[in-house]
Design a protein around this motif. Structure first.
Motif, mmCIF file in Angstrom:
data_model
loop_
_atom_site.group_PDB
_atom_site.id
_atom_site.type_symbol
_atom_site.label_atom_id
_atom_site.label_comp_id
_atom_site.label_asym_id
_atom_site.label_seq_id
_atom_site.Cartn_x
_atom_site.Cartn_y
_atom_site.Cartn_z
ATOM 1 N N ASN A 129 -2.673 11.989 -2.270
ATOM 2 C CA ASN A 129 -2.753 13.021 -1.336
ATOM 3 C C ASN A 129 -3.942 13.652 -1.049
ATOM 4 O O ASN A 129 -4.987 13.808 -1.949
ATOM 5 C CB ASN A 129 -1.837 14.387 -1.811
ATOM 6 C CG ASN A 129 -0.186 14.097 -1.938
ATOM 7 O OD1 ASN A 129 0.347 12.895 -1.594
ATOM 8 N ND2 ASN A 129 0.372 14.788 -2.558
ATOM 9 N N GLY A 130 -4.387 13.986 0.185
ATOM 10 C CA GLY A 130 -5.363 14.561 0.745
ATOM 11 C C GLY A 130 -6.828 13.936 0.525
ATOM 12 O O GLY A 130 -7.973 14.491 0.717
ATOM 13 N N VAL A 131 -6.835 12.461 0.543
ATOM 14 C CA VAL A 131 -7.869 11.735 0.501
ATOM 15 C C VAL A 131 -8.534 11.579 1.929
ATOM 16 O O VAL A 131 -7.775 11.559 2.982
ATOM 17 C CB VAL A 131 -7.579 10.306 -0.240
ATOM 18 C CG1 VAL A 131 -8.661 9.503 0.323
ATOM 19 C CG2 VAL A 131 -7.134 10.524 -1.656
ATOM 20 N N LEU A 132 -9.880 11.544 2.153
ATOM 21 C CA LEU A 132 -10.555 11.418 3.258
ATOM 22 C C LEU A 132 -11.020 9.883 3.128
ATOM 23 O O LEU A 132 -11.944 9.747 2.061
ATOM 24 C CB LEU A 132 -11.504 12.471 3.608
ATOM 25 C CG LEU A 132 -12.481 12.155 4.646
ATOM 26 C CD1 LEU A 132 -11.787 11.950 5.980
ATOM 27 C CD2 LEU A 132 -13.417 13.026 4.837
ATOM 28 N N ILE A 133 -10.966 8.778 4.153
ATOM 29 C CA ILE A 133 -11.647 7.773 4.340
ATOM 30 C C ILE A 133 -12.198 7.621 5.477
ATOM 31 O O ILE A 133 -11.652 7.601 6.750
ATOM 32 C CB ILE A 133 -10.369 6.541 4.197
ATOM 33 C CG1 ILE A 133 -9.177 6.742 2.968
ATOM 34 C CG2 ILE A 133 -11.127 5.063 3.921
ATOM 35 C CD1 ILE A 133 -8.207 5.932 2.834
ATOM 36 N N GLY A 134 -13.668 7.061 5.332
ATOM 37 C CA GLY A 134 -14.482 7.136 6.350
ATOM 38 C C GLY A 134 -14.190 5.914 7.301
ATOM 39 O O GLY A 134 -13.623 4.729 6.755
ATOM 40 N N ALA A 135 -15.051 5.702 8.190
ATOM 41 C CA ALA A 135 -14.900 4.617 9.346
ATOM 42 C C ALA A 135 -15.382 3.287 8.661
ATOM 43 O O ALA A 135 -16.264 3.579 7.903
ATOM 44 C CB ALA A 135 -15.512 4.850 10.580
ATOM 45 N N GLY A 136 -14.575 2.367 8.832
ATOM 46 C CA GLY A 136 -14.990 1.050 8.525
ATOM 47 C C GLY A 136 -15.088 0.593 6.828
ATOM 48 O O GLY A 136 -15.402 -0.156 6.258
ATOM 49 N N ALA A 137 -14.497 1.758 6.160
ATOM 50 C CA ALA A 137 -14.199 1.751 4.725
ATOM 51 C C ALA A 137 -12.846 0.469 4.199
ATOM 52 O O ALA A 137 -12.124 0.688 5.012
ATOM 53 C CB ALA A 137 -13.615 2.736 3.835
ATOM 54 N N LYS A 138 -13.296 -0.229 3.396
ATOM 55 C CA LYS A 138 -12.387 -1.204 2.992
ATOM 56 C C LYS A 138 -12.028 -0.811 1.313
ATOM 57 O O LYS A 138 -12.832 -0.729 0.610
ATOM 58 C CB LYS A 138 -12.955 -2.699 2.792
ATOM 59 C CG LYS A 138 -13.743 -2.908 4.207
ATOM 60 C CD LYS A 138 -12.955 -2.697 5.373
ATOM 61 C CE LYS A 138 -13.752 -3.097 6.636
ATOM 62 N NZ LYS A 138 -13.078 -2.711 7.804
ATOM 63 N N VAL A 139 -10.710 -0.656 1.425
ATOM 64 C CA VAL A 139 -10.272 -0.480 -0.292
ATOM 65 C C VAL A 139 -9.360 -1.567 -0.630
ATOM 66 O O VAL A 139 -8.277 -1.829 0.078
ATOM 67 C CB VAL A 139 -9.377 0.833 -0.035
ATOM 68 C CG1 VAL A 139 -9.002 1.413 -1.906
ATOM 69 C CG2 VAL A 139 -10.169 1.988 0.345
ATOM 70 N N ALA B 231 0.794 -1.218 0.063
ATOM 71 C CA ALA B 231 -0.033 0.210 0.052
ATOM 72 C C ALA B 231 0.854 1.379 0.042
ATOM 73 O O ALA B 231 1.998 1.299 0.757
ATOM 74 C CB ALA B 231 -0.879 -0.004 1.450
ATOM 75 N N VAL B 232 0.322 2.432 -0.726
ATOM 76 C CA VAL B 232 1.003 3.695 -0.565
ATOM 77 C C VAL B 232 -0.056 4.664 -0.152
ATOM 78 O O VAL B 232 -1.131 4.760 -0.915
ATOM 79 C CB VAL B 232 1.357 4.026 -2.123
ATOM 80 C CG1 VAL B 232 2.248 5.332 -2.097
ATOM 81 C CG2 VAL B 232 2.743 3.045 -2.328
ATOM 82 N N VAL B 233 0.252 5.348 0.902
ATOM 83 C CA VAL B 233 -0.815 6.712 1.305
ATOM 84 C C VAL B 233 -0.031 7.737 1.280
ATOM 85 O O VAL B 233 1.359 7.927 1.682
ATOM 86 C CB VAL B 233 -0.941 6.317 2.812
ATOM 87 C CG1 VAL B 233 -1.858 7.423 3.436
ATOM 88 C CG2 VAL B 233 -1.679 4.854 3.146
ATOM 89 N N GLY B 234 -0.491 8.772 0.510
ATOM 90 C CA GLY B 234 0.115 10.040 0.399
ATOM 91 C C GLY B 234 0.143 10.975 1.669
ATOM 92 O O GLY B 234 -0.052 10.676 2.695
ATOM 93 N N ASP B 235 0.482 12.326 0.973
ATOM 94 C CA ASP B 235 0.651 13.240 2.179
ATOM 95 C C ASP B 235 -0.987 13.715 2.638
ATOM 96 O O ASP B 235 -1.789 13.685 1.698
ATOM 97 C CB ASP B 235 1.342 14.393 1.728
ATOM 98 C CG ASP B 235 3.019 13.966 1.490
ATOM 99 O OD1 ASP B 235 3.316 13.133 2.099
ATOM 100 O OD2 ASP B 235 3.379 14.716 0.884
ATOM 101 N N ASN B 236 -1.062 14.424 3.837
ATOM 102 C CA ASN B 236 -2.196 14.836 4.237
ATOM 103 C C ASN B 236 -3.541 14.015 3.888
ATOM 104 O O ASN B 236 -4.522 14.400 3.752
ATOM 105 C CB ASN B 236 -2.402 16.208 3.330
ATOM 106 C CG ASN B 236 -1.215 16.888 3.891
ATOM 107 O OD1 ASN B 236 -0.871 17.314 4.912
ATOM 108 N ND2 ASN B 236 -0.702 17.911 2.946
#
Length: 271
Positions: free
Chosen positions: A205-215, A175-180
Protein backbone atom coordinates in the motif's frame (compact mmCIF):
# COMPACT_ATOMS: atom_id res chain seq x y z
CA UNK A 1 -34.75 8.91 -24.54
CA UNK A 2 -34.71 10.89 -21.31
CA UNK A 3 -31.95 10.66 -18.78
CA UNK A 4 -32.53 8.59 -15.65
CA UNK A 5 -33.09 10.86 -12.65
CA UNK A 6 -31.03 10.32 -9.55
CA UNK A 7 -32.90 10.09 -6.26
CA UNK A 8 -31.77 12.80 -3.78
CA UNK A 9 -31.40 10.13 -1.09
CA UNK A 10 -29.11 8.14 -3.35
CA UNK A 11 -27.12 11.28 -4.09
CA UNK A 12 -26.45 11.65 -0.36
CA UNK A 13 -25.24 8.06 -0.18
CA UNK A 14 -23.21 8.31 -3.39
CA UNK A 15 -21.50 11.72 -3.48
CA UNK A 16 -19.03 10.65 -6.18
CA UNK A 17 -21.82 9.84 -8.62
CA UNK A 18 -23.76 12.98 -7.72
CA UNK A 19 -20.69 15.11 -8.40
CA UNK A 20 -20.00 13.35 -11.71
CA UNK A 21 -23.55 14.11 -12.85
CA UNK A 22 -23.31 17.78 -11.85
CA UNK A 23 -20.03 18.10 -13.71
CA UNK A 24 -21.57 16.41 -16.76
CA UNK A 25 -24.37 18.98 -16.79
CA UNK A 26 -21.75 21.75 -16.54
CA UNK A 27 -19.92 20.36 -19.58
CA UNK A 28 -23.13 20.40 -21.61
CA UNK A 29 -23.65 24.05 -20.71
CA UNK A 30 -20.05 25.04 -21.45
CA UNK A 31 -19.59 22.97 -24.60
CA UNK A 32 -22.94 22.08 -26.22
CA UNK A 33 -21.19 20.25 -29.06
CA UNK A 34 -20.29 17.56 -26.51
CA UNK A 35 -23.90 17.32 -25.31
CA UNK A 36 -24.71 14.14 -27.21
CA UNK A 37 -21.62 12.31 -25.99
CA UNK A 38 -22.08 13.44 -22.39
CA UNK A 39 -25.79 12.55 -22.34
CA UNK A 40 -25.24 9.10 -23.82
CA UNK A 41 -22.14 8.43 -21.75
CA UNK A 42 -23.16 9.82 -18.36
CA UNK A 43 -26.48 11.62 -17.96
CA UNK A 44 -28.54 8.85 -19.52
CA UNK A 45 -27.43 6.46 -16.80
CA UNK A 46 -28.58 6.15 -13.19
CA UNK A 47 -25.35 5.07 -11.53
CA UNK A 48 -21.59 5.12 -11.92
CA UNK A 49 -21.73 1.37 -12.56
CA UNK A 50 -24.06 1.86 -15.53
CA UNK A 51 -21.90 4.68 -16.84
CA UNK A 52 -18.71 2.61 -16.60
CA UNK A 53 -20.44 -0.35 -18.24
CA UNK A 54 -21.31 1.87 -21.19
CA UNK A 55 -17.84 3.46 -21.37
CA UNK A 56 -15.93 0.19 -21.16
CA UNK A 57 -18.11 -1.59 -23.71
CA UNK A 58 -17.94 1.36 -26.11
CA UNK A 59 -14.14 1.62 -25.87
CA UNK A 60 -13.42 -2.10 -26.19
CA UNK A 61 -15.88 -2.87 -28.98
CA UNK A 62 -14.46 -4.13 -32.27
CA UNK A 63 -15.46 -6.09 -35.34
CA UNK A 64 -14.84 -9.22 -33.27
CA UNK A 65 -17.27 -8.30 -30.49
CA UNK A 66 -19.93 -5.61 -30.53
CA UNK A 67 -20.51 -2.97 -27.87
CA UNK A 68 -23.91 -4.50 -27.14
CA UNK A 69 -22.45 -7.91 -26.29
CA UNK A 70 -19.70 -6.34 -24.20
CA UNK A 71 -22.26 -4.19 -22.37
CA UNK A 72 -24.04 -7.31 -21.17
CA UNK A 73 -20.78 -8.82 -19.92
CA UNK A 74 -19.67 -5.68 -18.07
CA UNK A 75 -23.10 -5.10 -16.52
CA UNK A 76 -23.08 -8.71 -15.31
CA UNK A 77 -19.74 -8.14 -13.61
CA UNK A 78 -20.84 -4.91 -11.90
CA UNK A 79 -24.10 -6.53 -10.75
CA UNK A 80 -22.34 -9.58 -9.35
CA UNK A 81 -19.46 -7.83 -7.56
CA UNK A 82 -20.08 -4.58 -5.69
CA UNK A 83 -16.34 -4.08 -5.13
CA UNK A 84 -15.97 -3.15 -8.82
CA UNK A 85 -18.10 -0.06 -8.29
CA UNK A 86 -16.35 0.73 -5.00
CA UNK A 87 -12.98 0.55 -6.74
CA UNK A 88 -14.19 2.74 -9.60
CA UNK A 89 -15.15 5.44 -7.10
CA UNK A 90 -11.92 5.12 -5.11
CA UNK A 91 -9.89 5.37 -8.32
CA UNK A 92 -11.75 8.53 -9.42
CA UNK A 93 -10.99 10.20 -6.10
CA UNK A 94 -7.35 9.04 -6.28
CA UNK A 95 -6.83 10.55 -9.73
CA UNK A 96 -8.51 13.82 -8.73
CA UNK A 97 -6.46 14.01 -5.53
CA UNK A 98 -3.05 13.24 -7.06
CA UNK A 99 -3.05 14.41 -10.69
CA UNK A 100 -2.65 18.19 -10.99
CA UNK A 101 -4.10 17.98 -14.52
CA UNK A 102 -7.37 16.57 -13.15
CA UNK A 103 -9.79 19.33 -12.13
CA UNK A 104 -13.08 17.39 -12.11
CA UNK A 105 -14.22 13.91 -11.11
CA UNK A 106 -15.66 13.39 -14.58
CA UNK A 107 -12.34 13.87 -16.39
CA UNK A 108 -10.95 10.36 -15.76
CA UNK A 109 -14.27 8.79 -16.75
CA UNK A 110 -14.44 10.61 -20.07
CA UNK A 111 -10.85 11.34 -21.01
CA UNK A 112 -8.11 9.56 -19.02
CA UNK A 113 -7.00 6.26 -20.51
CA UNK A 114 -5.21 5.14 -17.34
CA UNK A 115 -8.44 5.24 -15.36
CA UNK A 116 -10.49 3.66 -18.12
CA UNK A 117 -7.97 0.88 -18.68
CA UNK A 118 -7.88 0.00 -14.98
CA UNK A 119 -11.68 -0.25 -14.86
CA UNK A 120 -11.61 -2.50 -17.93
CA UNK A 121 -8.93 -4.62 -16.27
CA UNK A 122 -11.14 -4.96 -13.18
CA UNK A 123 -13.90 -6.51 -15.29
CA UNK A 124 -11.37 -8.83 -16.94
CA UNK A 125 -10.07 -9.82 -13.51
CA UNK A 126 -13.62 -10.65 -12.40
CA UNK A 127 -13.99 -12.89 -15.44
CA UNK A 128 -10.64 -14.55 -14.67
CA UNK A 129 -11.58 -15.26 -11.05
CA UNK A 130 -14.88 -16.75 -12.19
CA UNK A 131 -13.26 -19.24 -14.55
CA UNK A 132 -13.97 -17.34 -17.78
CA UNK A 133 -10.32 -17.05 -18.75
CA UNK A 134 -10.71 -16.95 -22.52
CA UNK A 135 -13.02 -13.95 -22.26
CA UNK A 136 -10.65 -12.37 -19.72
CA UNK A 137 -7.83 -12.70 -22.25
CA UNK A 138 -10.03 -10.97 -24.82
CA UNK A 139 -10.47 -8.03 -22.44
CA UNK A 140 -6.70 -7.92 -21.83
CA UNK A 141 -6.02 -7.90 -25.56
CA UNK A 142 -8.50 -5.12 -26.32
CA UNK A 143 -7.34 -2.96 -23.39
CA UNK A 144 -3.77 -3.29 -24.67
CA UNK A 145 -4.81 -2.46 -28.24
CA UNK A 146 -7.01 0.51 -27.31
CA UNK A 147 -5.13 2.07 -24.39
CA UNK A 148 -1.55 0.82 -24.76
CA UNK A 149 -1.69 -0.71 -21.26
CA UNK A 150 -1.15 -4.43 -20.67
CA UNK A 151 -2.46 -5.70 -17.32
CA UNK A 152 -2.86 -9.45 -17.02
CA UNK A 153 -6.32 -10.33 -15.66
CA UNK A 154 -4.69 -12.64 -13.12
CA UNK A 155 -2.90 -9.73 -11.47
CA UNK A 156 -4.40 -8.41 -8.24
CA UNK A 157 -4.88 -4.67 -7.83
CA UNK A 158 -6.28 -2.80 -4.86
CA UNK A 159 -8.38 0.35 -4.75
CA UNK A 160 -7.36 3.98 -5.03
CA UNK A 161 -5.03 3.30 -7.97
CA UNK A 162 -3.71 6.26 -9.95
CA UNK A 163 -1.81 5.64 -13.21
CA UNK A 164 -0.74 9.00 -14.65
CA UNK A 165 -0.39 9.28 -18.45
CA UNK A 166 -0.38 5.46 -18.40
CA UNK A 167 1.27 4.75 -21.74
CA UNK A 168 3.20 1.45 -21.94
CA UNK A 169 2.26 0.12 -18.50
CA UNK A 170 2.90 -3.65 -18.15
CA UNK A 171 1.71 -5.62 -15.11
CA UNK A 172 2.29 -9.38 -15.07
CA UNK A 173 0.04 -12.28 -14.15
CA UNK A 174 1.16 -12.86 -10.54
CA UNK A 175 1.78 -9.22 -9.63
CA UNK A 176 -0.03 -7.78 -6.62
CA UNK A 177 -0.61 -4.03 -6.28
CA UNK A 178 -1.96 -2.77 -2.97
CA UNK A 179 -4.31 0.09 -2.14
CA UNK A 180 -3.49 3.76 -2.83
CA UNK A 181 -0.60 3.05 -5.20
CA UNK A 182 0.46 5.65 -7.77
CA UNK A 183 2.54 4.96 -10.86
CA UNK A 184 3.48 6.90 -13.96
CA UNK A 185 3.89 5.88 -17.58
CA UNK A 186 6.16 3.10 -18.85
CA UNK A 187 6.25 1.21 -15.54
CA UNK A 188 6.80 -2.55 -15.75
CA UNK A 189 5.96 -5.03 -13.01
CA UNK A 190 7.50 -8.04 -14.69
CA UNK A 191 9.39 -11.28 -14.33
CA UNK A 192 13.08 -12.04 -14.73
CA UNK A 193 12.86 -14.89 -17.22
CA UNK A 194 10.60 -17.64 -18.52
CA UNK A 195 10.03 -19.45 -15.24
CA UNK A 196 6.40 -20.24 -14.44
CA UNK A 197 4.68 -19.80 -11.09
CA UNK A 198 4.72 -16.81 -8.75
CA UNK A 199 7.18 -14.58 -10.57
CA UNK A 200 6.04 -10.95 -10.38
CA UNK A 201 6.40 -8.12 -7.83
CA UNK A 202 4.24 -7.48 -4.80
CA UNK A 203 3.67 -3.74 -4.35
CA UNK A 204 2.37 -2.84 -0.89
CA UNK A 205 0.00 0.00 0.00
CA UNK A 206 0.92 3.62 -0.59
CA UNK A 207 3.88 3.07 -2.94
CA UNK A 208 4.88 5.66 -5.57
CA UNK A 209 6.53 4.30 -8.75
CA UNK A 210 8.17 6.84 -11.03
CA UNK A 211 8.02 6.96 -14.81
CA UNK A 212 9.92 4.23 -16.63
CA UNK A 213 10.71 2.22 -13.50
CA UNK A 214 11.04 -1.54 -13.87
CA UNK A 215 10.34 -3.82 -10.92
CA UNK A 216 11.30 -7.39 -11.81
CA UNK A 217 10.83 -10.72 -10.09
CA UNK A 218 8.88 -12.05 -7.15
CA UNK A 219 10.06 -9.32 -4.79
CA UNK A 220 8.23 -7.15 -2.29
CA UNK A 221 8.19 -3.35 -2.38
CA UNK A 222 7.38 -2.22 1.15
CA UNK A 223 4.51 0.08 2.02
CA UNK A 224 4.82 3.82 1.46
CA UNK A 225 8.14 3.54 -0.36
CA UNK A 226 9.27 5.47 -3.45
CA UNK A 227 10.86 4.14 -6.64
CA UNK A 228 12.63 6.85 -8.61
CA UNK A 229 11.97 7.31 -12.32
CA UNK A 230 13.99 5.05 -14.58
CA UNK A 231 15.09 2.70 -11.81
CA UNK A 232 15.44 -1.06 -12.23
CA UNK A 233 14.43 -2.78 -8.99
CA UNK A 234 15.72 -6.35 -8.60
CA UNK A 235 15.77 -6.69 -4.80
CA UNK A 236 13.17 -6.21 -2.09
CA UNK A 237 12.54 -2.65 -0.89
CA UNK A 238 11.91 -2.07 2.84
CA UNK A 239 8.92 0.04 3.88
CA UNK A 240 9.17 3.83 3.79
CA UNK A 241 12.40 3.99 1.78
CA UNK A 242 13.40 5.67 -1.49
CA UNK A 243 15.30 3.61 -4.06
CA UNK A 244 16.95 4.82 -7.26
CA UNK A 245 19.36 3.68 -9.92
CA UNK A 246 20.20 0.74 -12.17
CA UNK A 247 20.16 -1.52 -10.31
CA UNK A 248 18.17 0.34 -7.68
CA UNK A 249 19.67 0.98 -4.25
CA UNK A 250 18.29 2.62 -1.13
CA UNK A 251 19.14 6.33 -1.26
CA UNK A 252 17.13 7.56 1.71
CA UNK A 253 13.84 7.60 3.52
CA UNK A 254 10.55 8.03 1.68
CA UNK A 255 10.28 11.47 3.25
CA UNK A 256 6.60 11.36 4.26
CA UNK A 257 3.83 9.02 5.36
CA UNK A 258 2.00 8.89 2.01
CA UNK A 259 4.35 9.35 -0.97
CA UNK A 260 1.75 7.97 -3.39
CA UNK A 261 -0.54 10.87 -2.48
CA UNK A 262 1.97 13.69 -2.40
CA UNK A 263 3.54 12.51 -5.71
CA UNK A 264 6.85 14.18 -4.81
CA UNK A 265 9.58 12.51 -6.88
CA UNK A 266 12.54 14.76 -6.03
CA UNK A 267 15.05 12.66 -4.11
CA UNK A 268 16.45 15.40 -1.87
CA UNK A 269 13.14 16.92 -0.82
CA UNK A 270 10.63 15.88 1.77
CA UNK A 271 7.12 15.05 0.56
Amino acid sequence: MTAEKIDPAIATLDPVWERVRREAEDIVRREPILGGAVHSGVLHHGSLERTMSYRISLKLASNEMSAQILLGIVEEAYSADSTLGEAARADVVAVYDRDPACHYFIQPILFFKGYQAVQGYRVGSWLWKNGRKDLAYFFQMRISEVFGIDIHPGAVMGQGIMIDHAHSIVIGETAVVGDNVSMLHSVTLGGTGKADGDRHPKIENGVLIGAGAKVLGNIRVGYCSRIAAGSVVLEEVPPCKTVAGVPARIVGEAGCDQPSRTMNQLLREQC
